[in-house]
Write a protein that holds these residues in place. Structure first.
Motif, short mmCIF file in Angstrom:
data_model
loop_
_atom_site.label_atom_id
_atom_site.label_comp_id
_atom_site.label_asym_id
_atom_site.label_seq_id
_atom_site.Cartn_x
_atom_site.Cartn_y
_atom_site.Cartn_z
N GLY A 81 0.89 -1.19 -0.08
CA GLY A 81 -0.05 0.09 0.18
C GLY A 81 1.04 1.29 -0.07
N ALA A 82 0.07 2.35 0.08
CA ALA A 82 0.90 3.68 0.17
C ALA A 82 1.40 4.01 1.54
N PHE A 83 2.45 4.96 1.36
CA PHE A 83 3.13 5.52 2.60
C PHE A 83 2.17 6.32 3.20
N PRO A 84 1.82 6.02 4.72
CA PRO A 84 0.77 6.86 5.29
C PRO A 84 1.31 8.44 5.33
N PRO A 85 0.45 9.38 5.41
CA PRO A 85 0.59 10.97 5.39
C PRO A 85 1.09 10.99 6.78
N ILE A 86 1.88 12.19 6.78
CA ILE A 86 2.53 12.70 8.11
C ILE A 86 2.04 14.20 8.03
N THR A 87 0.94 14.23 9.13
CA THR A 87 0.09 15.56 8.91
C THR A 87 0.60 16.44 9.78
N GLU A 88 1.41 16.13 10.74
CA GLU A 88 2.14 17.22 11.97
C GLU A 88 3.46 16.96 11.95
N PRO A 89 4.30 17.86 12.38
CA PRO A 89 5.59 17.61 12.82
C PRO A 89 5.82 16.86 13.51
N ASN A 90 7.08 15.98 13.46
CA ASN A 90 7.36 15.02 14.41
C ASN A 90 8.80 15.19 14.80
N THR A 91 8.95 15.41 16.21
CA THR A 91 10.53 15.64 16.58
C THR A 91 11.10 14.76 17.40
N LYS A 92 10.50 13.40 17.18
CA LYS A 92 11.02 12.44 18.11
C LYS A 92 11.62 11.06 17.15
N LEU A 93 10.92 10.84 15.88
CA LEU A 93 11.39 9.59 15.31
C LEU A 93 12.63 9.98 14.63
N GLU A 94 13.58 9.11 14.90
CA GLU A 94 15.13 9.27 14.41
C GLU A 94 15.42 8.06 13.47
N LEU A 113 7.07 13.93 4.07
CA LEU A 113 8.28 13.05 5.04
C LEU A 113 9.01 14.25 5.39
N ILE A 114 9.11 15.35 4.99
CA ILE A 114 10.08 16.26 5.86
C ILE A 114 9.44 16.72 7.18
N ASN A 115 8.37 16.40 7.55
CA ASN A 115 7.63 16.76 8.73
C ASN A 115 8.50 15.70 10.02
N LEU A 116 9.33 14.79 9.26
CA LEU A 116 10.14 13.78 10.40
C LEU A 116 11.39 14.81 10.65
N LYS A 117 11.15 15.78 11.53
CA LYS A 117 12.16 16.80 11.45
C LYS A 117 13.75 16.32 12.09
N VAL A 118 13.65 15.25 12.65
CA VAL A 118 15.06 14.98 13.29
C VAL A 118 15.33 13.54 12.79
N LEU A 119 14.82 13.15 11.69
CA LEU A 119 15.18 11.71 11.14
C LEU A 119 16.75 11.72 10.88
N ARG A 120 17.25 10.49 11.30
CA ARG A 120 18.78 10.40 10.92
C ARG A 120 18.84 9.27 9.98
N HIS A 121 17.94 8.06 9.74
CA HIS A 121 18.17 6.94 9.25
C HIS A 121 16.78 6.81 8.30
N LEU A 122 16.87 6.95 7.01
CA LEU A 122 15.79 6.73 6.24
C LEU A 122 16.22 5.53 5.05
N ASP A 123 15.32 4.33 5.30
CA ASP A 123 15.66 3.36 4.20
C ASP A 123 14.16 2.65 3.72
N LEU A 124 14.12 3.34 2.32
CA LEU A 124 12.87 2.93 1.78
C LEU A 124 13.18 2.26 0.45
N SER A 125 14.28 1.43 0.30
CA SER A 125 14.90 0.87 -0.80
C SER A 125 13.98 -0.66 -0.78
N ILE A 126 14.12 -1.20 -2.11
CA ILE A 126 13.53 -2.48 -2.25
C ILE A 126 12.07 -2.30 -1.99
N ASN A 127 11.55 -1.56 -2.69
CA ASN A 127 9.79 -1.15 -2.72
C ASN A 127 9.40 -1.13 -4.28
#
Length: 852
Positions: A601-614, A631-645
């Motif tokens: 399915g689709a990537f769920p929307p991120i409607t509000e700024p998130n300052t915890k998920l890293e 996706l940019i609402n994940l303000k402090v994300l350090r690790h993002l792996d969306l490969s092989i989808n």
């Protein structure tokens, strides 16, 4: 095991065993300094063995010639096969290999031509070997166990207890690396001081050899000189080079001044080590006196009066119960009288003695005071470790500790004074957890993790330990199923059973453990459904990865964990789509790892700024549609792996605003054709970037040089053309560079010589010309795996390559698409429950590359 240690030298077996002991047992090194440590160790051994320089120089000369001839032979060149056979025979004999009768006759002829005999050579070798003391045999003969052996492992458990402001910071050092459960020492941790409180303070010095409780110091300049020569030869020969050690009298004299005090200190240590209870000569204990009245009274009390042990176990004079009772009757300096009624001090002491003998106590890496004369609340040890982030020292206790009194009694009353914690992690425990542990029903913390020698099933005795709040048995060797009585331990807040061999269905009784804050069942063979864990409403950390857990992550399940901080359901059987409240159900969610499932399915929307998920890892699923700009609402994300989808369209440019990213793997999707995105220049904190199989065209841009923190770069399987930009040399931290299967051309830039940390380089199936001497000829580059189109085609009929490489580990033909056709991926699969750092790159179907 032909590891780093064996690459540093190729001489006598005694040197091999001694160096391997120092490297692997004392240093416990597996990082980038292992090579230099081996050089130091080998140099140290060679200083001791100056007397055999002449024979060794001859052997070194033979070995170098053997390596040269073998290399030419492997390249298809003509060589003197008789000479090659002679050198191989000499090498095998010197290494102690058995020879056939014909080979022995040939060997005798060789030595006669050299003016000696194989027997004379063997005598020289024996004399040389005997110049090194057999320390292991001597220590075993004396019944001595080194108290320092397990400390580096212990610190991995202690490190996790450091107070942190948030869980993610707990995992990262100041440079952004993650700590791993198997991490030993890092390059930047050399200033860390370990206070070993049993025998005082012991420091590891950069210029010394740290061996148990001793520090050997050798002249810096001397070591640097020989180690630089060592590394240069290692690069040229790849296996078994020699180190030529000066035999000048000043060095030999200095060595004598070093060795003599060491021998004296070792003798003093052995002389003053407390008399061990175990006599290794006759496999008995000096306090075993048979069926004395005192022993029989103790046995009767423990079996008939209290029922702590079964009577039949005492029929076996080697049983832990028999040994514990004998020790209390005849060997215990505390000399407790046999009680006539319930007596916690006496009973707890007996149970801990049974535990000691059940789990191989005499061979523990640290005795931590067990079987000493004091109350069992004194059977512990302190360790001090520096928290560099907070510039503070923290002291941790190991053994039996956390003692407190019960009721209103004075502490001086030993019967009302008992330990709350038993912690023996990473201590070399071997055996099964004894039935008698059920008597320790006041214990709150039982931590035996990282003891792979603990076998058997979860003992039924544990179900009576209802005061337990933490049961930590991960990384042992437990098997069987999780018993239904686990639900009786309703006070548990921490249950760690990960990385064992448990199997079968997760019992429904686990839903009774509603106080759990951490549940780790990872890396087993367990079956179950996700909704079984929904009643655990206080969970902060849930690790179910690498099992057969099925189901769908629904809105209701996510809502049942409002305090969740870390969620690892990777490598399971999850299906369905991600819930709408995936990013909002918990305000504290910081780690999500769902990779290697069947989520679609689709990537769920991120409607509000998130300052915890890293940390967000969703690779190896069936997600589709666009990658949303939200996706940019994940303000402090350090690790993002969306490969092989199955994501489509393009990589959103908004990712340029995610400047905290250190790890971006986004390849192997169905993106439109395009060039390498220009917005990457904004992500200057990136350490890893993978755009593998992303339909990229055009050239590798010069601005790639501004991503100066990159250590891993993967452009594999695209349609990139042009030359490798010279600016790539500014990526001085680069360790893994994958450019295979493109349309790149030209020569390797001379600036490649600056990539001194390079460990993996894949260049095949391109159109490079010239040679690889910029790498092969560099003194300070030693690439572990180097693959290119350098196959010469001798004797095969295939077309030869326009590119030559004298140091490649594999040479491919451009016409052979099956050459090096492994699926090289660097996707991370961390061990979350202990904090992690990027400890290895596990390439699918390929080798494993360890990184410091």
């Amino acid at each position: 095991d032909q590891g780093v240690t064996h690459k540093c030298f190729g001489w006598t077996k005694k040197e091999q065993h001694t160096t391997k002991y120092i490297d692997q047992v004392i240093f416990k090194r597996r990082d980038s300094q292992a090579r230099s440590v081996s050089c130091v160790t080998t140099t140290f051994i060679r200083i001791i063995n100056q007397s055999s320089k002449a024979s060794k120089m001859e052997e070194a000369k033979d070995y170098e010639e053997l390596q040269r001839l073998q290399h030419l032979y492997e390249q298809g060149e003509e060589v003197d096969e008789d000479r090659l056979y002679e050198l191989e025979l000499l090498s095998r004999h010197r290494m102690g290999d058995s020879l056939t009768k014909d080979e022995q006759e040939d060997l005798d002829l060789i030595y006669k031509e050299r003016g000696g005999s194989s027997y004379e050579y063997e005598q020289q070798q024996l004399e040389h070997d005997h110049s090194l003391p057999n320390v292991e045999d001597y220590k075993a003969q004396m019944g001595y166990k080194p108290p320092k052996k397990g400390i580096p492992k212990i610190l991995q458990s202690l490190r996790q207890q450091l107070p942190k402001s948030d869980p993610i910071e707990k995992r990262m050092d100041p440079d952004g690396y993650y700590f791993d459960d198997v991490k030993q020492y890092e390059d930047d941790d050399e200033e860390e001081v370990i206070d070993f409180m049993q025998n005082g303070s012991v420091e590891q010095e950069n210029e010394g050899i740290f061996a148990e409780n001793l520090v050997f110091t050798i002249d810096d300049d001397y070591l640097n000189e020989h180690c630089s020569k060592q590394k240069q030869k290692q690069k040229q020969q790849r296996s078994g080079p020699k180190i030529k050690v000066s035999s000048s009298w000043p060095y030999a004299k200095a060595a004598a001044l070093v060795i003599l005090p060491v021998v004296i200190v070792i003798s003093l240590i052995i002389a003053f080590v407390p008399n061990q209870v175990f006599n290794d000569n006759d496999k008995t204990y000096h306090w075993m006196h048979g069926d004395t009245d005192n022993y029989l009274a103790i046995k009767d009390f423990l079996t008939r009066e209290r029922g702590i042990s079964h009577a039949d176990v005492f029929n076996n004079t080697n049983s832990p119960q028999y040994l514990a009772a004998q020790w209390m009757a005849h060997g215990d300096a505390m000399k407790l009288p046999v009680p006539v009624a319930e007596n916690p001090t006496f009973e707890d002491r007996y149970v801990m003695a049974v535990l000691y003998f059940s789990l191989g106590g005499p061979q523990w890496e640290n005795q931590v005071g067990f079987l000493s004369e004091g109350h069992i609340c004194t059977w512990f040890q302190e360790f001090t470790v520096m928290n560099k982030e907070q510039d503070e020292e923290h002291t941790f206790l190991f053994g039996l500790h956390g003692c407190e009194q019960s009721g209103e009694s004075e502490i001086t009353d030993p019967d009302n004074y008992y330990p709350r914690t038993l912690s023996l992690s990473s201590n070399g425990l071997v055996g099964t957890i004894p039935h008698e542990m059920q008597a320790m029903d006041r214990l709150r913390v039982l931590n035996l993790e990282y003891n792979g020698g603990i076998t058997g099933t979860l003992p039924p005795a544990l179900w009576k330990m209802t005061s337990l709040q933490q049961l930590i048995l991960q990384w042992c060797n437990l098997n069987g199923t999780i018993p239904t009585w686990i639900g009786e331990l309703e006070n548990l807040t921490y249950l760690g059973l990960g990385n064992n061999q448990l199997e079968g269905q997760v019992p429904t009784e686990i839903e009774k453990l509603t106080q759990l804050e951490l549940l780790g069942l990872d890396n087993n063979n367990l079956d179950g459904t996700l909704d079984q864990f929904a009643p655990l409403i206080n969970l902060k950390s849930l690790y179910l990865d690498h099992n057969y857990i099925s189901g769908t992550l629904t809105d209701s399940i996510m809502a049942s964990w409002p305090n969740l901080q870390e969620l690892d359901l990777s490598d399971g059987l999850l299906m369905g789509s991600l819930p709408a409240n995936f990013f909002t159900a918990s305000d504290d969610l910081r780690v999500v790892d769902l990779h290697a499932n069947q989520v679609q399915g689709a990537f769920p929307p991120i409607t509000e700024p998130n300052t915890k998920l890293e940390f967000l890892a969703l690779h190896e699923n069936a997600l589709s549609g666009f990658i949303p700009e939200s996706l940019i609402n994940l303000k402090v994300l350090r690790h993002l792996d969306l490969s092989i989808n199955s994501f489509t369209s393009t990589i959103p440019e908004k990712i340029a605003e995610m400047t905290d990213l250190q790890y971006l793997h986004i390849g192997l999707n169905n993106f439109d054709h395009g060039t390498i995105p220009k917005f990457l220049i904004e992500l200057t904190n990136l350490r890893e970037l993978s755009l593998k199989d992303s339909r990229l065209t055009g050239t590798i841009p010069e601005y790639i040089q501004y991503l100066s923190n990159l250590q891993f770069l993967d452009f594999h399987d695209n349609a990139l053309s042009g030359t490798i930009p010279a600016g790539i040399s500014k990526l001085s931290a680069m360790r893994h560079l994958i450019l295979k299967q493109n349309q790149l051309s030209g020569t390797l830039p001379q600036e490649f010589s600056k990539l001194t940390d390079l460990e993996l380089l894949l260049l095949e199936q391109n159109d490079f010309k010239g040679d690889a001497e910029v790498i092969c000829g560099a003194d300070d580059i030693l690439v572990d795996i180097f693959v290119a189109d350098c196959y010469s085609g001798y004797g095969s009929g295939n077309g030869s390559s326009n590119f030559t490489c004298s140091c490649c580990s594999t040479c491919c033909s451009k016409d052979d698409p099956n050459c090096n056709d492994w699926e090289w991926r660097g996707n991370l699969d961390p061990e979350w429950e202990y904090g992690f750092r990027r400890e290895r790159y596990s390439y699918n179907l390929g080798p494993v590359i360890w990184t410091p």
